[in-house]
Design an enzyme around this catalytic site. Structure first.
Site, short mmCIF file in Angstrom:
data_model
loop_
_atom_site.label_atom_id
_atom_site.label_comp_id
_atom_site.label_asym_id
_atom_site.label_seq_id
_atom_site.Cartn_x
_atom_site.Cartn_y
_atom_site.Cartn_z
N CYS A 332 4.06 8.64 10.32
CA CYS A 332 3.00 8.65 11.33
C CYS A 332 3.31 9.48 12.58
O CYS A 332 2.49 10.31 13.00
CB CYS A 332 2.64 7.23 11.74
SG CYS A 332 2.54 6.08 10.36
N ARG A 361 14.51 3.92 4.77
CA ARG A 361 14.54 2.65 5.49
C ARG A 361 15.77 1.86 5.07
O ARG A 361 16.09 1.80 3.88
CB ARG A 361 13.28 1.83 5.20
CG ARG A 361 12.00 2.52 5.65
CD ARG A 361 10.76 1.71 5.33
NE ARG A 361 9.56 2.46 5.70
CZ ARG A 361 8.33 2.02 5.46
NH1 ARG A 361 8.13 0.86 4.86
NH2 ARG A 361 7.29 2.76 5.82
N GLN A 379 6.25 8.58 0.54
CA GLN A 379 4.98 7.94 0.88
C GLN A 379 3.86 8.96 0.82
O GLN A 379 3.97 10.04 1.39
CB GLN A 379 5.05 7.34 2.30
CG GLN A 379 5.03 5.85 2.31
CD GLN A 379 4.97 5.28 3.72
OE1 GLN A 379 5.18 5.97 4.71
NE2 GLN A 379 4.69 4.01 3.81
N ASP A 381 1.14 9.51 2.38
CA ASP A 381 0.39 9.20 3.61
C ASP A 381 -0.79 10.13 3.81
O ASP A 381 -0.84 11.25 3.30
CB ASP A 381 1.31 9.39 4.82
CG ASP A 381 1.93 8.09 5.28
OD1 ASP A 381 1.23 7.07 5.25
OD2 ASP A 381 3.10 8.09 5.66
N HIS A 383 -3.33 10.79 7.52
CA HIS A 383 -3.78 10.36 8.84
C HIS A 383 -5.09 11.09 9.11
O HIS A 383 -5.13 12.32 9.08
CB HIS A 383 -2.72 10.66 9.90
CG HIS A 383 -1.43 9.98 9.61
ND1 HIS A 383 -0.36 10.63 9.05
CD2 HIS A 383 -1.05 8.68 9.77
CE1 HIS A 383 0.63 9.77 8.88
NE2 HIS A 383 0.24 8.59 9.30
N LYS A 462 -6.70 -4.06 8.91
CA LYS A 462 -6.43 -3.25 7.73
C LYS A 462 -7.11 -3.83 6.49
O LYS A 462 -7.47 -5.01 6.44
CB LYS A 462 -4.93 -3.16 7.48
CG LYS A 462 -4.27 -4.50 7.22
CD LYS A 462 -2.78 -4.36 6.90
CE LYS A 462 -2.14 -5.71 6.62
NZ LYS A 462 -0.77 -5.59 6.10
N HIS A 508 -4.78 5.32 9.24
CA HIS A 508 -3.65 5.50 8.33
C HIS A 508 -4.12 5.08 6.94
O HIS A 508 -4.85 4.09 6.82
CB HIS A 508 -2.48 4.57 8.66
CG HIS A 508 -1.94 4.64 10.03
ND1 HIS A 508 -0.73 5.21 10.32
CD2 HIS A 508 -2.41 4.17 11.22
CE1 HIS A 508 -0.48 5.09 11.61
NE2 HIS A 508 -1.48 4.47 12.18
#
Length: 628
Positions: A332, A361, A379, A381, A383, A462, A508
């Site tokens: 992000c 992580r 990921q 992702d 945005h 979410k 997201h």
């Protein structure tokens, strides 16, 4: 006193009444199935009394909170049995988890799998005693003294760590007492069907610096039939274990030299690339730009995003030129930088930026599990930066995209909507708009959803998508999250039609979630037998003897020209052996060729899972796989 039920109907009572009595008033059948209640959004024991107007919902095993209370009570049944059989054992924690419960226990000799049957037997005795499960509270000092008397050191530590104003509650059944916030069911006899499933090691409080405890896992159901179905599913799941199949099918492996960091082999890379290729195609079709942001960014960026303060323990850090940097745990903040590369106008919005970002992580070693829980993953992702008027439409667009992707793999799913949690940030107006937009999108799509009040992210509500695989397990993969906070933290702006500077709203979203984890789910869903389009090797050619190797090679060359992922087994082995090995590799089509096939320019086809061959001219087979 007016009690409003979930369906909107109301009941009237002259005086305070228990949750169980409310259930009995609705129907005796419901009361027999009731496990706990929900009073004004809070989960309550059935014996808890309601003394004023309230919204009340009666929860059974069909409800998430009902299951949780049932499994939590089963964990106490387990601990009670252990204390009867092995009184020297110290109790740590025993929560409900997905599909069951566990209890962490400290005994000088760790528990073994062989002891589970004995513990189960004692659990059955306690259940049959029909002990009442009651709750009581104690002041802090009295609570500590009680646990010290019982030599429950871990419970003493837990009490000492509670806030000063915390209510300290215990649950008791017979001679067994456990520190617990609850809620629980009323009697032990209601836990009719249970099974202890496995034993593992677990560090106290998840820290490798603490003592290793024994964790006993179990599950429980109100009916024996439901337990049997679940255990049958577990047996099937063992056969589908992606860690075992991943190694057998030469997709990926794990090494002690890199715990939590999967090593993908060639066939696994082919599978991964196919998923990425499909992802790129469908996102291009849906108007996404693709970006790639750095894996390592400096401390100040993570301070701006809030990760340095709130996520630091899960981040890998380093120093470059005497400055602190972090390996990104999520994409992000990099997406914020990508947006800021130029000044945007309202005409640019919605701006959809997709990223296949490699993130790292720091997961505890005990939590690592094949591809399902790793320390390094990709990921998928995106945005989406938009104006307020575009929010609902963009949510619908993402829902449509996610639905199309999951349908491609044959997944059904259910949807959960999570709203503003405690400790959230941002103004109420933004939260109201965000939650209304998500609900409006789901309503316009005519989608049923489970409402999780107070379970949203701290920065926004979410929608989560939970896949259901072919043996009934669910996996949370896709998510859509509205975020007002990062655009503010990074001071993102766009120029509105009146030349004013406005803050965009950001969405997201992920579809696969983690590509590595999605591969693990696919392996187990298909039991390694991927559909033709997804199979790393689609066709394998097997000559019955070396004299037909030339024709086998010709077949392979023609298939390769058509883009078919093809291999050959040209070893001087018996054809039956080659066929058995090819079947174990779960390849969609085995082509057996010998003299008849060479003369006829044909192939003998053994589709995966079939015991007999189909005959087809090679040119016709090529047309068949073109269609596939």
């Amino acid at each position: 006193m007016i009690i409003t039920l979930k369906d909107g109907n109301t009941l009237e009572f002259e005086q305070k009444v228990s949750v169980l009595d409310i259930a009995k008033t609705i129907s005796e059948g419901l009361a027999r199935q009731a496990l706990v209640g929900e009073v004004n959004g809070d989960i309550a024991d059935l014996r808890d009394e309601v003394s004023e107007d309230a919204h009340v919902n009666i929860l059974t095993f069909n409800d998430k909170a009902g299951k949780k209370a049932f499994w939590h009570s089963a964990s106490h049944l387990l601990a009670h049995a252990v204390k009867r059989l092995y009184p020297e054992t110290k109790l740590a924690i025993g929560p409900a988890i997905d599909n069951g419960y566990y209890y962490d226990l400290d005994r000088e000799t760790p528990f073994s799998v062989e002891e589970l049957a004995l513990i189960e037997g004692e659990m059955k005795k306690i259940a049959s005693e029909n002990l009442e499960i009651t709750r009581f509270e104690l002041p802090r000092e009295a609570a500590i003294e009680l646990m010290k008397e019982k030599s429950e050191d871990y419970k003493v530590e837990l009490i000492q760590d509670l806030p000063e104003d915390a209510k300290i509650s215990f649950y008791q059944q017979g001679d067994f007492v456990d520190l617990c916030a609850g809620p629980h069911i009323i009697r032990t006899k209601d836990i009719k069907a249970f099974k202890l499933t496995s034993v593992a090691g677990a560090y106290w409080r998840g820290s490798e610096d603490n003592k290793m405890l024994t964790r006993i896992y179990g599950t429980a159901f109100p009916k024996a039939k439901d337990l049997k179905e679940y255990l049958d599913m577990l047996e099937e799941a063992k056969k589908r274990d992606h860690r075992k199949l991943g190694k057998e099918l030469e997709l990926f492996t794990m090494y002690d030299e890199g715990p939590g960091f999967p090593v993908f082999l060639n066939k696994g890379i082919i599978l991964k690339d196919l998923l990425i290729k499909y992802w790129k195609e469908i996102h291009k079709k849906n108007g996404y730009e693709e970006v790639s942001t750095p894996i390592i960014l400096n401390k100040s960026l993570w301070e701006t995003s809030g990760h340095w303060d709130h996520y630091r323990d899960n981040m890998y850090t380093t120093q470059i030129d005497d400055e602190d940097f972090a390996v990104k745990p999520m994409n992000c903040p990099g997406g914020m930088l990508a947006f800021k590369t130029k000044q945007h106008s309202y005409r640019d919005l919605p701006l959809r930026m997709g990223e296949l970002g490699l993130v790292h992580r720091h997961e505890m070693s005990g939590a690592l599990h094949g591809l399902m829980r790793v320390r390094s993953f990709t990921q998928d992702d995106a945005h989406i930066f938009m104006t307020r008027s575009q929010v609902t439409e963009e949510i619908i667009n993402v829902i449509n995209l996610i639905d199309e992707v999951y349908a491609k793999f044959g997944f059904s799913y259910h949807v959960e909507l999570s709203t503003k949690p405690e400790g959230s940030i941002g103004v109420q107006e933004d939260w109201d708009m965000a939650e209304a937009s998500l609900k409006e999108a789901l309503d316009q799509k005519g989608m049923e959803y489970i409402l999780n009040e107070g379970d949203g992210a701290f920065y926004g509500p979410k929608i989560d998508f939970h896949l259901r695989d072919c043996i009934g397990r669910t996996w949370q993969c896709g998510t859509i999250q509205l975020d007002f906070q990062l655009p503010q933290r990074f001071e993102l702006e766009y120029i509105e039609h009146d030349n004013s500077k406005q803050r965009p709203i950001m969405l997201h979203r992920v579809v696969y979630g983690s590509i590595e984890r999605f591969i693990g789910i696919l392996i187990e869903h298909f039991a390694g037998a991927f559909p033709y389009w997804l199979a790393p090797v689609q066709v394998k050619v097997l000559p019955i003897s070396p004299e037909f190797d030339d024709y086998a090679q010709e077949v392979m060359d023609k298939l390769d020209e058509q883009g078919v992922r093809v291999e050959g087994d040209l070893r001087n082995e018996r054809i039956g052996y080659k066929i058995r090995e090819g079947g174990m590799e779960k390849i969609p089509f085995l082509l057996i060729v010998g003299e008849n096939e060479r003369n006829a320019r044909s192939v003998s086809i053994r589709p995966f899972g079939q015991q007999k061959n189909d005959e087809m001219f090679l040119v016709d087979f090529i047309e068949k796989v073109k269609e596939l």
